[in-house]
Structures are given as C-alpha cells and as structure tokens.
Design a protein around this motif. Structure first.
Motif, PDB file in Angstrom:
ATOM      1  N   ASN A 151       0.832  -1.203   0.000  1.00 21.63           N
ATOM      2  CA  ASN A 151       0.000   0.000   0.000  1.00 21.63           C
ATOM      3  C   ASN A 151       0.867   1.254   0.000  1.00 21.63           C
ATOM      4  N   LYS A 152       0.996   1.918   1.128  1.00 22.63           N
ATOM      5  CA  LYS A 152       1.763   3.158   1.210  1.00 22.63           C
ATOM      6  C   LYS A 152       3.223   2.890   1.561  1.00 22.63           C
ATOM      7  N   VAL A 153       4.066   3.831   1.208  1.00 27.80           N
ATOM      8  CA  VAL A 153       5.460   3.795   1.645  1.00 27.80           C
ATOM      9  C   VAL A 153       5.795   5.143   2.288  1.00 27.80           C
ATOM     10  N   ARG A 159      15.167   5.260  14.513  1.00 29.15           N
ATOM     11  CA  ARG A 159      16.371   4.956  15.282  1.00 29.15           C
ATOM     12  C   ARG A 159      16.426   3.515  15.764  1.00 29.15           C
ATOM     13  N   ARG A 160      15.498   2.690  15.328  1.00 28.89           N
ATOM     14  CA  ARG A 160      15.479   1.305  15.804  1.00 28.89           C
ATOM     15  C   ARG A 160      15.611   0.258  14.711  1.00 28.89           C
ATOM     16  N   ASN A 161      15.024   0.531  13.538  1.00 25.33           N
ATOM     17  CA  ASN A 161      15.111  -0.485  12.501  1.00 25.33           C
ATOM     18  C   ASN A 161      15.290   0.143  11.129  1.00 25.33           C
ATOM     19  N   TRP A 162      15.738  -0.692  10.190  1.00 20.34           N
ATOM     20  CA  TRP A 162      15.955  -0.227   8.827  1.00 20.34           C
ATOM     21  C   TRP A 162      14.639  -0.072   8.076  1.00 20.34           C
ATOM     22  N   GLY A 163      13.670  -0.873   8.428  1.00 18.00           N
ATOM     23  CA  GLY A 163      12.390  -0.805   7.753  1.00 18.00           C
ATOM     24  C   GLY A 163      11.366  -1.663   8.468  1.00 18.00           C
ATOM     25  N   SER A 164      10.110  -1.497   8.101  1.00 16.48           N
ATOM     26  CA  SER A 164       9.046  -2.310   8.688  1.00 16.48           C
ATOM     27  C   SER A 164       7.883  -2.387   7.720  1.00 16.48           C
ATOM     28  N   CYS A 165       7.076  -3.436   7.904  1.00 10.86           N
ATOM     29  CA  CYS A 165       5.883  -3.626   7.078  1.00 10.86           C
ATOM     30  C   CYS A 165       4.710  -3.903   8.008  1.00 10.86           C
ATOM     31  N   SER A 166       3.669  -3.106   7.918  1.00  7.36           N
ATOM     32  CA  SER A 166       2.527  -3.238   8.813  1.00  7.36           C
ATOM     33  C   SER A 166       1.606  -4.359   8.359  1.00  7.36           C
ATOM     34  N   SER A 167       0.620  -4.656   9.186  1.00  6.59           N
ATOM     35  CA  SER A 167      -0.366  -5.688   8.848  1.00  6.59           C
ATOM     36  C   SER A 167      -1.187  -5.299   7.625  1.00  6.59           C
ATOM     37  N   LEU A 189      14.835  -3.516   1.065  1.00  7.03           N
ATOM     38  CA  LEU A 189      13.560  -3.344   0.352  1.00  7.03           C
ATOM     39  C   LEU A 189      12.913  -4.699   0.076  1.00  7.03           C
ATOM     40  N   LEU A 190      13.700  -5.672  -0.352  1.00  7.77           N
ATOM     41  CA  LEU A 190      13.167  -7.007  -0.609  1.00  7.77           C
ATOM     42  C   LEU A 190      12.699  -7.674   0.679  1.00  7.77           C
ATOM     43  N   HIS A 191      13.444  -7.453   1.762  1.00  7.61           N
ATOM     44  CA  HIS A 191      13.067  -7.993   3.067  1.00  7.61           C
ATOM     45  C   HIS A 191      11.651  -7.532   3.445  1.00  7.61           C
ATOM     46  N   GLU A 192      11.402  -6.238   3.288  1.00  7.12           N
ATOM     47  CA  GLU A 192      10.085  -5.709   3.642  1.00  7.12           C
ATOM     48  C   GLU A 192       9.014  -6.160   2.653  1.00  7.12           C
ATOM     49  N   LEU A 193       9.368  -6.311   1.399  1.00  5.86           N
ATOM     50  CA  LEU A 193       8.396  -6.796   0.425  1.00  5.86           C
ATOM     51  C   LEU A 193       7.983  -8.232   0.729  1.00  5.86           C
ATOM     52  N   VAL A 194       8.915  -9.060   1.159  1.00  3.88           N
ATOM     53  CA  VAL A 194       8.557 -10.430   1.540  1.00  3.88           C
ATOM     54  C   VAL A 194       7.601 -10.416   2.730  1.00  3.88           C
ATOM     55  N   GLU A 197       3.884 -10.688   2.310  1.00  3.97           N
ATOM     56  CA  GLU A 197       3.306 -12.027   2.165  1.00  3.97           C
ATOM     57  C   GLU A 197       3.443 -12.861   3.435  1.00  3.97           C
ATOM     58  N   ILE A 198       4.555 -12.697   4.123  1.00  4.53           N
ATOM     59  CA  ILE A 198       4.846 -13.519   5.308  1.00  4.53           C
ATOM     60  C   ILE A 198       5.208 -12.582   6.452  1.00  4.53           C
ATOM     61  N   LYS A 199       4.404 -12.561   7.512  1.00  7.43           N
ATOM     62  CA  LYS A 199       4.534 -11.552   8.564  1.00  7.43           C
ATOM     63  C   LYS A 199       5.486 -11.939   9.694  1.00  7.43           C
ATOM     64  N   ASN A 200       6.250 -12.985   9.522  1.00  7.71           N
ATOM     65  CA  ASN A 200       7.179 -13.404  10.569  1.00  7.71           C
ATOM     66  C   ASN A 200       8.528 -13.732   9.943  1.00  7.71           C
ATOM     67  N   HIS A 201       9.480 -14.148  10.790  1.00  8.85           N
ATOM     68  CA  HIS A 201      10.803 -14.515  10.302  1.00  8.85           C
ATOM     69  C   HIS A 201      11.018 -16.027  10.383  1.00  8.85           C
ATOM     70  N   GLY A 202       9.967 -16.770  10.117  1.00  2.00           N
ATOM     71  CA  GLY A 202      10.054 -18.231  10.153  1.00  2.00           C
ATOM     72  C   GLY A 202      10.748 -18.790   8.922  1.00  2.00           C
ATOM     73  N   PRO A 203      10.873 -20.115   8.841  1.00  2.00           N
ATOM     74  CA  PRO A 203      11.555 -20.770   7.718  1.00  2.00           C
ATOM     75  C   PRO A 203      10.994 -20.387   6.354  1.00  2.00           C
ATOM     76  N   LYS A 204       9.671 -20.220   6.236  1.00  7.77           N
ATOM     77  CA  LYS A 204       9.074 -19.867   4.946  1.00  7.77           C
ATOM     78  C   LYS A 204       9.508 -18.480   4.496  1.00  7.77           C
ATOM     79  N   PHE A 205       9.674 -17.573   5.484  1.00 10.72           N
ATOM     80  CA  PHE A 205      10.129 -16.219   5.151  1.00 10.72           C
ATOM     81  C   PHE A 205      11.520 -16.268   4.521  1.00 10.72           C
TER      82      PHE A 205
END
Length: 232
Positions: A151-153, A159-167, A189-194, A197-205
């Motif tokens: 959606n939006k960017v 001061r805490r993270n390089w990027g984030s993706c909301s629900s 950028l690719l990390h946040e784009l993934v 689709e996947i909202k966690n850092h599990g194996p599928k991510f």
C-alpha cells in the motif's frame, strides 16, 4: 518505576516503561546510548532490574559498537552521498551552503558535541532528500519485478530499525539507508516486500527471501549488521 529514568552503574541511563501490550521484557538501545526497557504490567520491578543486569555484557558491547560507528569528522574531510559531494570546513560558526552538487558544512569546533550534532543534522537532511527521491521508485521497481504488492510507503528517521511492514502492508523505510551500498539497500527493500506475504521470520520467510536473493539472505543480513545495530 514505570516511565522512570534510572542511572545504573557501568550501564548508564535506563528508561523503564510499563506497556499493557507487552508480553515480554524488551530491551533496546537509543542512539545516545541510553537504554529503554519495556515490560508487561504483571512483571515485578525486581524481575526487570535482574533482566537488565543479566544483559549487562550485551548492553556494553552494543554501546561500544555505537561509539565506534559514531560520526567522526575532520577539517578538510570530504564524503560522497548518493547525489552530493560533501566537504567539512573550519569556520567561525556552524553553517551550511550548497552550490550545485557540492555541499559545504562549516563547523566552528570539530571536537564539540554541538558542532557534531549540527553536522549530523545537515547530513540527515541530505539523506532524507535522497531517500525520498530514490527509495519509493526502487521499491516499486523491485515489487513489480518479483510480483509483490503493497500500500503506502513512508520515509522516516527511524532509530530502531531499517524498515518495517505493517499488517496493512504499509512499508516504512529508514532514511539512514542512504548510508548503505546499493546492494544492501535492495536487500532491505526485498526484506520488507517479503513481509507483505509472510509476517514473521520463520523458515518460509527465509526460503522466500533466499529465492529472490540467490540464497544470500543470511549473508546480506550479516553485512548490514556491520553498519548499525538497527534491526529488520
């Protein structure tokens, strides 16, 4: 002790904050090297203090890393950003000027905190401008190429993270990314784009991210950690 700043020996200022939404004790370090501890209401003050002391070695290690990465500027020094050549010059007062692609940051005292803060503020505005010019377009390009949608960017001085993706798949990007090589910017950028689709850092991510980075996701994440304690 909620929302109270406490000076702890060897560690420094620690801000304790109770948070109704917290499920665990969370510890983070600010750019000024003070520590923020957020914890659930049901956790006792003794437990929180014990948690901080238990992590003393890690805290000191992270603060030491921040100190080594602190911007140190010398007279006549030059640096190149994505768009500009920046010169640091000695002057009678702190001021900045720009002529075309050349920015001159003039400082009265290269050792004082006030001059360092002034230089940092000037550089932050340069990075903010460059981030707004470069990041939204590059994010859109990578999303189209790999079949992601968002959606939006927004661009922030986070001061805490390089990027984030909301629900809601709104992506927030850190303007400090402008300090990084282009390849690592693309990785963030690719990390946040993934995450759209996947909202966690599990194996599928990591499997998905490896698929679009040539199985280099963990390697690239390690390279980014050399630049800052920011998280992803």
């Amino acid at each position: 002790m909620p929302n109270q700043v406490v000076q702890l020996k060897h560690i420094g200022n620690v801000t304790f904050s109770k948070n109704r939404r917290s499920k665990n004790i969370k510890l983070s370090i600010k750019p000024d090297k003070s520590i923020l501890v957020s914890y659930p209401f049901y956790v006792s003050e003794k437990e929180v203090l014990n948690f901080v002391w238990k992590n003393e070695a890690w805290i000191l290690q992270q603060k030491a890393k921040m100190e080594t990465r602190k911007t140190r500027i010398n007279p006549e020094e030059e640096m190149k950003t994505k768009f500009y050549q920046v010169q640091f010059l000695k002057a009678d007062e702190n001021r900045v000027s720009r002529k075309g692609k050349l920015i001159r940051i003039m400082l009265a005292d290269f050792e004082s905190e006030a001059s360092t803060a002034f230089a940092e503020k000037c550089l932050t505005e340069v990075y903010r401008f460059e981030a707004k010019q470069l990041l939204p377009g590059r994010l859109a390009e990578l999303a189209q190429h790999h079949g992601f949608s968002y959606n939006k960017v927004t661009i922030r001085d986070n001061r805490r993270n390089w990027g984030s993706c909301s629900s809601s798949n709104n992506i927030s990007l850190n303007l400090q990314m402008m300090k990084l090589p282009d390849g690592l910017i693309d990785y963030i950028l690719l990390h946040e784009l993934v995450h759209t689709e996947i909202k966690n850092h599990g194996p599928k991510f990591w499997e998905r991210l490896n698929g679009i980075t040539g199985k280099r996701a963990k390697e690239l994440a390690g390279e980014i950690r050399k630049y800052s304690t920011y998280t992803l």
